[in-house]
Design an enzyme around this catalytic site. Structure first.
Site, short mmCIF file in Angstrom:
data_model
loop_
_atom_site.label_atom_id
_atom_site.label_comp_id
_atom_site.label_asym_id
_atom_site.label_seq_id
_atom_site.Cartn_x
_atom_site.Cartn_y
_atom_site.Cartn_z
N GLY A 140 38.59 43.93 45.04
CA GLY A 140 37.79 43.40 46.14
C GLY A 140 36.34 43.20 45.75
N CYS A 141 35.43 43.53 46.68
CA CYS A 141 34.00 43.30 46.46
C CYS A 141 33.44 44.12 45.30
CB CYS A 141 33.22 43.60 47.74
SG CYS A 141 33.56 42.45 49.09
N ALA A 142 34.09 45.22 44.93
CA ALA A 142 33.63 46.04 43.81
C ALA A 142 33.99 45.42 42.47
CB ALA A 142 34.21 47.45 43.91
N GLY A 143 34.79 44.36 42.49
CA GLY A 143 35.31 43.81 41.24
C GLY A 143 34.28 43.24 40.30
#
Length: 351
Positions: A140-143
């Site tokens: 997700g956004c941490a990728g």
């Protein structure tokens, strides 16, 4: 220890532009009759800090019924095109050609393709037949941070190897017109599409090297952010207020992360954060004890592109590295994603 150096960054966005005021008009006409509290939520569009976003598909596509088949066809086509554009940009900015790449790390959580995206574009991009492939799903956004850290570890483990990292997300393809709920309206106000890429190697000219990386997963937070899988497609999950969670819990987790990275807040000259939304940026500044407005590039990227999930922090990093006033001090990249996870990577100047 030999460190992976960041040789070049690239980026790409779709050509379909949606101004934020148009997004509000569309959402009002689409949701207000089915969601009585819509007008109380409408300010999220104006307060998001977003001026415009780029969409994977033309606007009329989103007005038509979509399912897994149509979403996957669109994902494979658009994600492949953005992958190629961002990768070519990063490779060229590194002074290389595609045939120089030894390994590809692909991060994407907004669609499914088997063969994976880097295989689908292999021939057109010009990668060698023996290139190693590492596709990663679910960050997700941490990728953007976790993927860059993974690519850096792989590059450092094989000195001289050139590793291409690409994050491509088509968040808008997951739009669900059958879901008239708070999470879906917030997602409609925030998310855009894009791709970012970087080339890493232990050798070559670079402004920064990736010194270390770490993550922190908060126990009992699996329902904070993620995907709900349904016959119509993926549906966004926001079970809690992310800004309030950041305000309450980021600082102690950050201190643990900094300890594992063998650094302190005093040694960090610049934070490079994933701008999940304007309230998230403000919560980050409070938790990091920064003056309001310090995360200026984060706000600028959010305004120009919205939240593109994983690639967004790489857009911020590109702007930071292009800043002539950049201090020759360590930088800390931070992103929050499903898990609920804080991902961090420490970058140090190379000269």
């Amino acid at each position: 220890m030999t460190l992976a150096r960041l040789l070049g960054i690239g980026r790409a966005v779709p050509t379909n532009i949606m101004p934020q005021d148009q997004a509000l008009q569309w959402a009002r006409s689409h949701f207000s009759e089915r969601y009585p509290a819509f007008e109380r939520m409408a300010p999220v569009f104006a307060n998001s800090g977003i001026r415009e976003r780029q969409l994977a598909m033309p606007m009329d596509w989103y007005f038509q019924p979509q399912d897994w088949v149509t979403r996957t066809i669109a994902y494979r086509k658009v994600a492949g095109a953005l992958f190629i554009d961002a990768a070519r940009d990063a490779i060229a900015n590194s002074g290389l050609v595609a045939g120089d790449i030894d390994m590809v790390v692909t991060v994407s959580s907004t669609g499914v393709a088997t063969p994976s995206i880097e295989a689908l574009v292999h021939d057109e991009l010009g990668l060698r037949p023996d290139v190693a492939r590492v596709p990663v799903f679910g960050l997700g956004c941490a990728g953007g941070v976790s993927g860059l850290a993974l690519a850096a570890r792989l590059a450092a483990s094989k000195p001289g190897a050139r590793v291409l990292f690409v994050a491509v997300e088509l968040c808008t393809l997951s739009f669900r017109d059958d879901l008239a709920n708070k999470a879906n309206i917030v997602a409609t106000a925030l998310f855009g599409d894009g791709a970012a890429a970087a080339v890493l190697c232990t050798e070559g000219p670079a402004q920064v090297a990736i010194r270390s990386a770490s993550e922190h997963l908060w126990p009992g937070t699996l329902d904070v952010m993620g995907w709900d899988v349904a016959p119509q497609g993926l549906g966004v999950i926001f079970a809690q207020s992310i800004p309030s969670l950041v305000t309450r819990q980021l600082r102690p987790a950050l201190e643990l992360l900094l300890e594992r990275l063998d650094t302190t807040m005093d040694q960090v000259g610049r934070y490079v954060c994933h701008p999940g939304g304007t309230k998230v940026i403000s919560a980050l500044e409070d938790s990091l004890e920064l003056e309001t407005g310090t995360l200026d590039f984060e706000r600028a990227v959010l305004a120009d592109h919205g939240n593109m999930s994983a690639p967004t922090v790489m857009f911020v990093l590109q702007r930071v590295l292009a800043d002539a006033a950049l201090p020759k001090r360590d930088m800390l990249m931070l992103a929050l994603g499903p898990g609920f996870t804080l991902s961090g990577a420490l970058l140090e100047p190379t000269d």
